[in-house]
Design an enzyme around this catalytic site. Sequence first.
Site, PDB file in Angstrom:
ATOM      1  N   ASP A 188      -2.159  -1.041   6.002  1.00 50.51           N
ATOM      2  CA  ASP A 188      -2.549  -0.507   7.310  1.00 50.51           C
ATOM      3  C   ASP A 188      -4.051  -0.329   7.493  1.00 50.51           C
ATOM      4  O   ASP A 188      -4.518  -0.137   8.613  1.00 50.51           O
ATOM      5  CB  ASP A 188      -1.878   0.854   7.535  1.00 50.51           C
ATOM      6  CG  ASP A 188      -2.507   1.944   6.667  1.00 50.51           C
ATOM      7  OD1 ASP A 188      -2.473   1.802   5.423  1.00 50.51           O
ATOM      8  OD2 ASP A 188      -3.033   2.912   7.225  1.00 50.51           O
ATOM      9  N   ASP A 230      -0.237   5.192   1.002  1.00 47.92           N
ATOM     10  CA  ASP A 230      -0.453   6.137   2.096  1.00 47.92           C
ATOM     11  C   ASP A 230      -0.384   5.460   3.461  1.00 47.92           C
ATOM     12  O   ASP A 230      -1.027   4.432   3.693  1.00 47.92           O
ATOM     13  CB  ASP A 230      -1.819   6.819   1.950  1.00 47.92           C
ATOM     14  CG  ASP A 230      -1.889   7.724   0.732  1.00 47.92           C
ATOM     15  OD1 ASP A 230      -0.849   7.910   0.089  1.00 47.92           O
ATOM     16  OD2 ASP A 230      -2.982   8.240   0.429  1.00 47.92           O
ATOM     17  N   ASP A 280       0.856  -1.172   0.000  1.00 53.84           N
ATOM     18  CA  ASP A 280       0.000   0.000   0.000  1.00 53.84           C
ATOM     19  C   ASP A 280       0.905   1.238   0.000  1.00 53.84           C
ATOM     20  O   ASP A 280       2.106   1.152   0.291  1.00 53.84           O
ATOM     21  CB  ASP A 280      -0.882  -0.049   1.260  1.00 53.84           C
ATOM     22  CG  ASP A 280      -1.796   1.150   1.380  1.00 53.84           C
ATOM     23  OD1 ASP A 280      -2.377   1.560   0.357  1.00 53.84           O
ATOM     24  OD2 ASP A 280      -1.931   1.682   2.497  1.00 53.84           O
TER      25      ASP A 280
END
Length: 287
Positions: free
Chosen positions: A223, A21, A19
């Site tokens: 996250d 961000d 991922d």
Amino acid sequence: MDMRNSLKRPQSQILIFTDLDSTLLDDQTYDFSPAVPALKIIHSRKIPLILVSSKTRAEIEFFRELLSLESPFIAENGGGIYFPTSFALPKEYSYKKIDSFNALIIGEPIKEVLRRCRRLKRDFNFRGFSEMPAQEIASLTGLTLEQALLASKREFDEPIILQNPLDDKEIFCKKALQYGLDCVYGGRFIHLFVGGNKGGAVKTVLKIYRQLKGPIFSIALGDSPNDISMLKAVDKAVLMQSRDGTHINGLAHPDLIALEGNGPETWNRVMLSILEDLRNRKLMAES
């Protein structure tokens, strides 16, 4: 899957999915420079680093160039998988030529997503990127105006914000499903799309690499709730803390690393550890 056994197989290939961000990128500055030590090792070992994000193709192309990557990438929560034209896809895959990429289109086009969103607006008051000028997107995200323009070029996925603070996002997502919309939470926004998800796209990439390269050992880092399907699809899952300092629920995995912290410093630390472990295990397997 046992890492030691997978690495004993001939010509095993490591794949890293990440991922962006709050994972590889800082969630405020979008900087990745603290991760450069691990990135250099990944480059030197020629390990494909595959960006998997809710960001648009245009946004990911920007970071892909900064990172000097030549691997495929997955945009807008799995709506599309983009392979460089130099990547020889197996013949059974039907792709669309888009700029310098061969794209596997998984999600429904944004026009269909927005049509269903309009029906959902009968029940909830929300505002999506398609309704926002670039300046508003920049204000909400901390992006520059130029980057916000790239973020507005949606092809599959509509990020939205609920306007009523009393609206419950779980109830919202359940209603969205009734209108045929997939609904996941990202770090800042709720994402609405139709078909495709990060996990399904990752599984497709893994299948293609196995066809072309043989045995694969896969790693993914994320996250947010929209990363769960991706993390479940790989051999080793790395879960970073969300922006609020907690870990997402709903992830069961036989080889899971749950970390304190997020962003490029944490990404660098865990990847250096994993890369060293993989190197040592490979040396042991060869001895």
